[in-house]
Scaffold this motif. Sequence first.
Motif, PDB file in Angstrom:
ATOM      1  N   ARG A  36       0.831  -1.203   0.000  1.00 53.23           N
ATOM      2  CA  ARG A  36       0.000   0.000   0.000  1.00 53.23           C
ATOM      3  C   ARG A  36       0.867   1.256   0.000  1.00 53.23           C
ATOM      4  O   ARG A  36       1.888   1.318   0.673  1.00 53.23           O
ATOM      5  N   THR A  38       1.467   4.422   1.484  1.00 52.45           N
ATOM      6  CA  THR A  38       1.144   5.088   2.739  1.00 52.45           C
ATOM      7  C   THR A  38       1.519   6.560   2.647  1.00 52.45           C
ATOM      8  O   THR A  38       2.211   6.979   1.713  1.00 52.45           O
ATOM      9  N   GLU A 128      -6.273   3.946   0.732  1.00 50.88           N
ATOM     10  CA  GLU A 128      -7.185   3.865   1.875  1.00 50.88           C
ATOM     11  C   GLU A 128      -8.403   2.993   1.614  1.00 50.88           C
ATOM     12  O   GLU A 128      -9.247   2.823   2.498  1.00 50.88           O
TER      13      GLU A 128
END
Length: 184
Positions: A36, A38, A128
Amino acid sequence: MLLNVLILLFMLIAVGAVLVGLVCLAMARFLLSPPRMTDGAALWILKRIGPDDLGLPWENAWFEVLDEKTRGKLKIAGWWIPSAAPSTRCAVIVHGYADAKVGGIAWAPTFRAVGFNVLAIDLRAHGESEGTQTTAGYFERYDLSQVIDQVRAQRPGATQELVLFGVSLGAAVVGATAAMRDDI
């Protein structure tokens, strides 16, 4: 002697096949579960973590879609970036593999400059948004189609004309989504 050589050769082939299988399994697992993006990674790699860093006004946008794979629900994260002047046009920006909407908004200033509202989203298993596995666009096309329906219902005046813009995996998703619809 020949029997021993054949046994050794068979064992080497068997061990090699197991190792190749394990490597393929590890690669598939890695590809289906991207790392992911971030805030820390975005700041380090992109030198920004959101629209504020590009001087853009924005608001969070959340969409709940029916996951065609599991039949459960997924939350898809997005940023709504309004055009400088009221507009009926909207560009939906979709990022690439292992990226997120923070990477996709690199194109937002250009779209805003030519009078578009912008919706940047995180694909499933990215940024997200919920989800743990990507499907290389197969199920993501259904997610995006549902997001389009929802944003059009929420902002009918600002989404009369819709453009889809994708990069890498996002290009595959927007192409597959546009092929499913007749209103893009």
